[in-house]
Design a protein around this motif. Structure first.
Motif, mmCIF file in Angstrom:
data_model
loop_
_atom_site.group_PDB
_atom_site.id
_atom_site.type_symbol
_atom_site.label_atom_id
_atom_site.label_comp_id
_atom_site.label_asym_id
_atom_site.label_seq_id
_atom_site.Cartn_x
_atom_site.Cartn_y
_atom_site.Cartn_z
ATOM 1 N N SER A 129 0.826 -1.063 -0.145
ATOM 2 C CA SER A 129 0.115 -0.134 -0.086
ATOM 3 C C SER A 129 0.697 1.443 0.292
ATOM 4 O O SER A 129 0.760 2.343 -0.904
ATOM 5 N N ALA A 130 2.223 1.256 0.782
ATOM 6 C CA ALA A 130 2.943 2.212 0.742
ATOM 7 C C ALA A 130 3.481 2.760 -0.985
ATOM 8 O O ALA A 130 3.663 3.977 -0.917
ATOM 9 N N VAL A 131 3.655 1.371 -1.382
ATOM 10 C CA VAL A 131 4.767 1.723 -2.736
ATOM 11 C C VAL A 131 3.468 2.347 -3.835
ATOM 12 O O VAL A 131 3.498 2.727 -4.991
ATOM 13 N N ALA A 410 -9.287 3.141 -7.119
ATOM 14 C CA ALA A 410 -9.326 1.857 -7.445
ATOM 15 C C ALA A 410 -8.433 0.349 -6.133
ATOM 16 O O ALA A 410 -9.193 -0.646 -6.229
ATOM 17 N N ALA A 411 -7.478 1.048 -6.459
ATOM 18 C CA ALA A 411 -5.842 0.383 -5.491
ATOM 19 C C ALA A 411 -6.799 -0.052 -3.735
ATOM 20 O O ALA A 411 -7.078 -0.358 -3.398
ATOM 21 N N PHE A 412 -6.741 1.452 -3.774
ATOM 22 C CA PHE A 412 -7.769 1.860 -2.207
ATOM 23 C C PHE A 412 -9.043 2.121 -2.026
ATOM 24 O O PHE A 412 -9.839 1.771 -0.428
ATOM 25 N N GLY A 413 -9.507 2.873 -2.987
ATOM 26 C CA GLY A 413 -10.914 2.966 -2.692
ATOM 27 C C GLY A 413 -11.947 1.245 -2.005
ATOM 28 O O GLY A 413 -12.236 1.796 -1.420
ATOM 29 N N PRO A 414 -12.307 0.431 -2.905
ATOM 30 C CA PRO A 414 -13.131 -0.869 -2.579
ATOM 31 C C PRO A 414 -12.558 -1.194 -0.688
ATOM 32 O O PRO A 414 -12.806 -1.414 0.235
ATOM 33 N N VAL A 415 -10.772 -1.194 -1.076
ATOM 34 C CA VAL A 415 -10.650 -1.093 0.951
ATOM 35 C C VAL A 415 -10.998 -0.525 1.793
ATOM 36 O O VAL A 415 -11.235 -1.405 2.520
ATOM 37 N N GLY A 429 -8.185 -10.581 1.553
ATOM 38 C CA GLY A 429 -9.115 -10.010 0.739
ATOM 39 C C GLY A 429 -8.292 -8.443 0.884
ATOM 40 O O GLY A 429 -8.415 -8.296 -0.735
ATOM 41 N N ALA A 430 -7.931 -8.143 1.578
ATOM 42 C CA ALA A 430 -7.568 -5.977 1.176
ATOM 43 C C ALA A 430 -6.090 -6.506 0.302
ATOM 44 O O ALA A 430 -6.203 -5.543 -0.630
ATOM 45 N N LEU A 431 -4.835 -6.939 0.656
ATOM 46 C CA LEU A 431 -3.938 -7.566 -0.798
ATOM 47 C C LEU A 431 -4.542 -8.040 -1.314
ATOM 48 O O LEU A 431 -3.435 -7.086 -2.723
ATOM 49 N N ILE A 434 -6.452 -4.653 -3.086
ATOM 50 C CA ILE A 434 -4.830 -3.281 -3.626
ATOM 51 C C ILE A 434 -4.277 -4.201 -5.098
ATOM 52 O O ILE A 434 -4.246 -3.449 -6.178
ATOM 53 N N LEU A 435 -4.022 -4.791 -4.681
ATOM 54 C CA LEU A 435 -3.191 -5.514 -6.181
ATOM 55 C C LEU A 435 -4.462 -5.658 -8.196
ATOM 56 O O LEU A 435 -3.850 -5.001 -8.748
ATOM 57 N N VAL A 436 -5.628 -5.777 -7.279
ATOM 58 C CA VAL A 436 -6.418 -6.157 -8.348
ATOM 59 C C VAL A 436 -6.594 -4.708 -9.227
ATOM 60 O O VAL A 436 -6.223 -4.888 -10.178
#
Length: 494
Positions: A129-131, A410-415, A429-431, A434-436
């Protein structure tokens, strides 16, 4: 430069005031929590206006008016999507995130929150997430520096290269010195300046073009389709523009304002203030671009700079229609929009590097003073990289913003959204989310599939990944217990 002297003096006074606020905030910054989140002390007015100002960057006074000027009201679907998305973000995420971050290790950053919320001992969730923050925010910072450079270039006749440094220097200065409090206090001043500019300018343009009836006739004479909300659009085009609203759930610089509110009770009042400000600002932005069509069709002799780069429409109207002193104040509003967002982004990048890399992996026992100074050094480092990325004079503000906005959305919104409303979400699920989300945005953007804005497939695929991967496992009892305690706290105090 003689004509610009009043404008130059106004700019200098404005920038000096922002740096002075930074120095005042410096005296209130004692530890990393103060530097990153202002010690969670923001009241409802500052929370509301700083969230709005940090959101509405240079694209509000450059990118969007330029798009409306070129295409008419069909581009205003972006504004509608943003208003809906921002309201839902305030309604469903703001208060819950404020409480959840406090219950999950008093998290200061999003990676910190994800790591605590999902009990990620490996550090993988924090690192990824930091990257993502560093990659997309550096692009976002570059967009702010481009907007600032365009402003200085067209206002003072500087070369693009000189304007880059001039536009970035003041923002770097007060962010470097004052941290989150400086950013939030200056955002409040800047939000006030932006709404003043966006209410006054359309009114004066209307008067200069002969009133509403004459203006509308001139716009229609230029192209009747300027009034057509469906002009040159398709179902996919409208959905793409509306899809900008999805981005709000994942913007770290906006979410940080929710995390820094002094209490959940402040959120409801802040929501009303922020949404009123936002609707007025977006309405003014659309009006500037739209009425600008009438003004420049009636005065083609001064339309050269706008025809060359339509993102200059607000700048040129301010210079042409106002006394140089007033023009200086109005053009300072663009600088305010640029500085307010750029400062937030620099600070979020700095906090990711300091809290999520330096403190976590390199210096676990670093003192608070050391961490604050590392944070300041990281502001400077990220700014230099963003300036290097912004060096291409052909960059367009809206294009850079749309890519970064989609990446975060897309990376953070759903998480973020699912993590504060669904107790059964897991670390894997969180990982996966973010990746997807991030990969979908990058791939979709590269291949430009279906002409659909990449945030929409990214958000959908990430949400599905979170749900299905979470269903394959189960959260620990302590994760569920913390979630329930935070939700109870939220419901008692909202």
């Amino acid at each position: 430069m003689s004509v610009s002297n009043p404008t130059l003096i106004t700019f200098v006074i404005y920038i000096a005031a922002m740096v002075l606020i930074g120095l005042m905030a410096y005296r209130s910054t004692n530890n990393l929590s103060d530097y990153i989140l202002g010690g969670r002390s923001l009241g409802s007015v500052v929370t509301a206006l700083s969230a709005g100002a940090s959101d509405m960057s240079g694209w509000l006074l450059m990118g969007l008016p330029g798009a409306i000027y070129m295409s008419g009201l069909s581009e205003s679907w972006i504004a509608i999507g943003l208003i809906v998305g921002a309201y839902l973000n305030w309604l469903f995420v703001a208060g819950r995130l404020r409480v959840q971050t406090e219950h999950n290790g008093d998290a200061l950053t999003l990676p910190d929150y994800f790591s605590s919320r999902f009990e990620d001992k490996s550090g993988l969730l924090r690192i990824i997430s930091a990257v993502v923050i560093l990659v997309f925010f550096t692009i976002y910072c570059a967009s702010g520096i481009v907007a600032g450079a365009r402003l200085f270039e067209s206002t003072f006749g500087m070369s693009y290269e000189t304007a880059l440094w001039a536009g970035a220097a003041a923002t770097i200065a007060y962010t470097f010195v004052g941290g989150f409090l400086a950013v939030s206090w200056t955002d409040t001043v800047q939000a006030t300046l932006m709404i003043f500019a966006l209410i006054l300018t359309p009114i004066i343009v209307l008067l200069a073009t002969g009133g509403i009836d004459t203006t509308f006739l001139a716009i229609e004479a230029k192209n009747p389709d300027n009034f057509n909300m469906l002009k040159n659009t398709s179902f996919i085009g409208i959905i793409s523009l509306m899809g900008w609203g999805l981005g709000y759930f994942g913007q770290p610089h906006i979410l940080a304002r929710f995390m820094a509110a002094d209490s959940v009770k402040s959120i409801a009042k802040a929501r009303r203030i922020s949404m009123t400000w936002m609707i007025l600002c977006l309405g003014g932005t659309v009006a500037v671009g739209f009425f600008g069509i009438a003004y420049f069709s009636a005065h083609p002799e001064v339309a050269g700079p706008v025809n060359e780069n339509h993102e200059r429409v607000f700048i040129e109207l301010a210079k042409l229609l106002f006394n140089p002193w007033i023009a200086g104040v109005l053009l300072s509003a663009i600088l305010a929009a640029v500085m307010s967002t750029l400062s937030c982004q620099l600070l979020v990048c700095s906090s990711a590097l300091t809290e999520d890399f330096y403190k976590t992996f390199l210096r676990k026992n670093a003192s608070q003073v050391e961490l604050v100074w590392v944070g300041r050094a990281m502001v400077f480092l990220v700014a230099l990289i963003a300036i290097a990325m912004a060096a291409n004079p052909n960059n367009r503000v809206l294009g850079l913003v749309s890519y970064a906005w989609a990446g975060f959305g897309a990376a953070f919104g759903p998480v973020v959204l699912i993590s504060v409303i669904w107790k059964h979400m897991t670390r894997n699920g969180a990982l996966a989310g973010i990746l997807v989300g991030a990969v979908t945005v990058i791939v979709w953007k590269h291949f430009e599939l279906l002409g659909l804005y990449e945030i929409i497939p990214g958000f959908i695929f990430a949400s599905l990944a979170i749900y299905f991967v979470s269903k394959m496992g189960a959260p620990t009892a302590s994760m569920v217990e913390r979630f329930d305690a935070a939700e109870k706290d939220y419901n008692l105090n909202k």
